[in-house]
Design a protein around this motif. Structure first.
Motif, PDB file in Angstrom:
ATOM      1  N   MET A 228     -11.711  16.959   5.871  1.00  0.00           N
ATOM      2  CA  MET A 228     -10.810  15.887   5.398  1.00  0.00           C
ATOM      3  C   MET A 228     -10.472  15.805   4.039  1.00  0.00           C
ATOM      4  N   THR A 229      -9.208  15.821   3.703  1.00  0.00           N
ATOM      5  CA  THR A 229      -8.769  15.678   2.260  1.00  0.00           C
ATOM      6  C   THR A 229      -7.555  15.201   2.034  1.00  0.00           C
ATOM      7  N   ASN A 230      -7.149  15.114   0.489  1.00  0.00           N
ATOM      8  CA  ASN A 230      -5.883  14.481   0.303  1.00  0.00           C
ATOM      9  C   ASN A 230      -5.143  15.576  -0.476  1.00  0.00           C
ATOM     10  N   ASN A 231      -5.708  16.480  -0.776  1.00  0.00           N
ATOM     11  CA  ASN A 231      -5.155  18.053  -1.188  1.00  0.00           C
ATOM     12  C   ASN A 231      -5.450  19.016  -0.369  1.00  0.00           C
TER      13      ASN A 231
ATOM     14  N   MET B  54       0.777  -1.198   0.048  1.00  0.00           N
ATOM     15  CA  MET B  54      -0.079  -0.061  -0.062  1.00  0.00           C
ATOM     16  C   MET B  54       0.776   1.277  -0.156  1.00  0.00           C
ATOM     17  N   TRP B  55       0.579   2.167  -0.592  1.00  0.00           N
ATOM     18  CA  TRP B  55       1.132   3.463  -0.929  1.00  0.00           C
ATOM     19  C   TRP B  55       1.006   4.360   0.236  1.00  0.00           C
ATOM     20  N   ASN B  56       1.857   5.269   0.744  1.00  0.00           N
ATOM     21  CA  ASN B  56       2.019   6.127   1.744  1.00  0.00           C
ATOM     22  C   ASN B  56       1.524   7.323   0.991  1.00  0.00           C
ATOM     23  N   LYS B  57       0.458   8.011   1.510  1.00  0.00           N
ATOM     24  CA  LYS B  57      -0.098   9.060   0.670  1.00  0.00           C
ATOM     25  C   LYS B  57      -0.313  10.147   2.054  1.00  0.00           C
ATOM     26  N   ASN B  58      -0.489  11.376   1.792  1.00  0.00           N
ATOM     27  CA  ASN B  58      -0.930  12.394   2.854  1.00  0.00           C
ATOM     28  C   ASN B  58      -2.220  12.502   2.749  1.00  0.00           C
ATOM     29  N   TYR B  59      -2.863  12.525   3.933  1.00  0.00           N
ATOM     30  CA  TYR B  59      -4.239  12.841   3.958  1.00  0.00           C
ATOM     31  C   TYR B  59      -4.403  14.032   5.108  1.00  0.00           C
ATOM     32  N   PHE B  60      -5.175  15.023   4.974  1.00  0.00           N
ATOM     33  CA  PHE B  60      -5.341  15.978   6.128  1.00  0.00           C
ATOM     34  C   PHE B  60      -6.611  16.090   6.648  1.00  0.00           C
ATOM     35  N   VAL B  61      -6.663  16.291   8.066  1.00  0.00           N
ATOM     36  CA  VAL B  61      -7.824  16.781   8.753  1.00  0.00           C
ATOM     37  C   VAL B  61      -7.485  18.044   9.163  1.00  0.00           C
ATOM     38  N   TYR B  62      -8.507  18.758   9.084  1.00  0.00           N
ATOM     39  CA  TYR B  62      -8.265  20.397   9.033  1.00  0.00           C
ATOM     40  C   TYR B  62      -9.511  21.208   9.521  1.00  0.00           C
ATOM     41  N   ILE B  63      -9.285  22.134  10.394  1.00  0.00           N
ATOM     42  CA  ILE B  63     -10.259  23.090  10.983  1.00  0.00           C
ATOM     43  C   ILE B  63     -10.382  24.426  10.220  1.00  0.00           C
ATOM     44  N   THR B  64     -11.290  24.929   9.751  1.00  0.00           N
ATOM     45  CA  THR B  64     -11.304  26.232   9.252  1.00  0.00           C
ATOM     46  C   THR B  64     -12.507  26.933  10.034  1.00  0.00           C
ATOM     47  N   THR B  65     -12.147  28.442   9.911  1.00  0.00           N
ATOM     48  CA  THR B  65     -13.197  29.340  10.493  1.00  0.00           C
ATOM     49  C   THR B  65     -13.536  30.603   9.750  1.00  0.00           C
TER      50      THR B  65
ATOM     51  N   LEU C 191      -1.919  12.957   8.095  1.00  0.00           N
ATOM     52  CA  LEU C 191      -1.947  11.534   8.327  1.00  0.00           C
ATOM     53  C   LEU C 191      -1.489  10.782   7.146  1.00  0.00           C
ATOM     54  N   SER C 192      -0.987   9.450   7.306  1.00  0.00           N
ATOM     55  CA  SER C 192      -0.787   8.855   5.993  1.00  0.00           C
ATOM     56  C   SER C 192      -1.458   7.734   5.614  1.00  0.00           C
ATOM     57  N   SER C 193      -2.649   7.463   6.521  1.00  0.00           N
ATOM     58  CA  SER C 193      -3.907   6.477   6.254  1.00  0.00           C
ATOM     59  C   SER C 193      -5.006   7.233   5.909  1.00  0.00           C
ATOM     60  N   ILE C 194      -5.679   6.744   5.056  1.00  0.00           N
ATOM     61  CA  ILE C 194      -7.213   7.562   4.721  1.00  0.00           C
ATOM     62  C   ILE C 194      -8.283   6.869   5.829  1.00  0.00           C
ATOM     63  N   ASN C 195      -7.821   5.607   6.261  1.00  0.00           N
ATOM     64  CA  ASN C 195      -8.629   5.180   7.511  1.00  0.00           C
ATOM     65  C   ASN C 195      -8.629   5.945   8.815  1.00  0.00           C
ATOM     66  N   HIS C 196      -7.220   6.224   9.030  1.00  0.00           N
ATOM     67  CA  HIS C 196      -6.888   7.105  10.278  1.00  0.00           C
ATOM     68  C   HIS C 196      -7.515   8.525  10.283  1.00  0.00           C
ATOM     69  N   ALA C 197      -7.298   9.035   8.954  1.00  0.00           N
ATOM     70  CA  ALA C 197      -7.926  10.571   8.528  1.00  0.00           C
ATOM     71  C   ALA C 197      -9.396  10.464   8.753  1.00  0.00           C
ATOM     72  N   ILE C 198     -10.067   9.377   8.281  1.00  0.00           N
ATOM     73  CA  ILE C 198     -11.655   9.572   8.361  1.00  0.00           C
ATOM     74  C   ILE C 198     -11.899   9.520   9.906  1.00  0.00           C
ATOM     75  N   ALA C 199     -11.344   8.534  10.612  1.00  0.00           N
ATOM     76  CA  ALA C 199     -11.538   8.208  12.226  1.00  0.00           C
ATOM     77  C   ALA C 199     -11.261   9.814  12.662  1.00  0.00           C
ATOM     78  N   ARG C 200     -10.360  10.261  12.604  1.00  0.00           N
ATOM     79  CA  ARG C 200      -9.918  11.344  13.306  1.00  0.00           C
ATOM     80  C   ARG C 200     -10.577  12.599  13.017  1.00  0.00           C
ATOM     81  N   GLU C 201     -11.295  12.680  11.595  1.00  0.00           N
ATOM     82  CA  GLU C 201     -12.191  13.586  11.380  1.00  0.00           C
ATOM     83  C   GLU C 201     -13.576  13.413  12.073  1.00  0.00           C
ATOM     84  N   LYS C 202     -13.700  12.211  12.223  1.00  0.00           N
ATOM     85  CA  LYS C 202     -14.937  12.004  13.003  1.00  0.00           C
ATOM     86  C   LYS C 202     -14.793  12.367  14.596  1.00  0.00           C
ATOM     87  N   GLU C 203     -13.821  11.988  15.032  1.00  0.00           N
ATOM     88  CA  GLU C 203     -13.469  12.394  16.355  1.00  0.00           C
ATOM     89  C   GLU C 203     -13.494  13.799  16.723  1.00  0.00           C
TER      90      GLU C 203
END
Length: 98
Positions: A23-26, A1-12, A59-71
Motif C-alpha cells: 500500500m502506498t500514496n505514490n 478531510m482532503w481526498n487523496k489517492n492511496y493505492f493497494v497493489y500487487i507485484t510479482t 482508494l481515497s481513504s488511507i483507512n480503506h487502503a490499509i483495510a484492503r491491503e490486510k484483506e
C-alpha cells in the motif's frame, strides 16, 4: 478531510512465482523503490525480485487502503490470482495510469 489517492497493489517477480501486496500514496515512486531493491535480501520484495506490477486499486481513504491491503494479504495464492485476473486476465506486467 482532503481526498487523496492511496493505492493497494500487487507485484510479482519475472517468473510470476511470488506475489507481494503493498500500500502506498505514490505508486510510481513505490514501484521505483521495488526496482532499486531487487536482489536485496533485507526486504521481501527485494529478495524475491517482486517489482513487476500486475494489479492495483486506487482508494481515497488511507483507512480503506490499509483495510484492503490486510484483506488481500490474507488471501491465498489462488484467491489473489482470481482477483488479479478480473482486470488483468493474462497477468501482464502493467504500466501505471495516473
Amino acid at each position: 478531510m482532503w481526498n487523496k489517492n492511496y493505492f493497494v497493489y500487487i507485484t510479482t517477480n519475472p517468473g510470476k512465482t511470488v506475489y507481494y501486496v503493498g500500500m502506498t500514496n505514490n505508486l510510481e515512486r513505490r514501484l521505483e523503490e521495488h526496482r532499486e531493491n531487487k536482489g536485496k535480501s533485507e526486504t521481501f520484495a527485494g529478495k524475491y525480485y517482486c517489482y513487476n506490477l500486475v494489479y492495483y486499486e486506487r482508494l481515497s481513504s488511507i483507512n480503506h487502503a490499509i483495510a484492503r491491503e490486510k484483506e488481500i494479504k490474507l488471501m491465498n495464492r489462488e484467491e489473489k490470482e482470481k482477483l488479479i485476473k478480473v482486470d488483468n486476465p493474462k497477468l501482464l506486467f502493467l504500466k501505471i495510469e495516473e
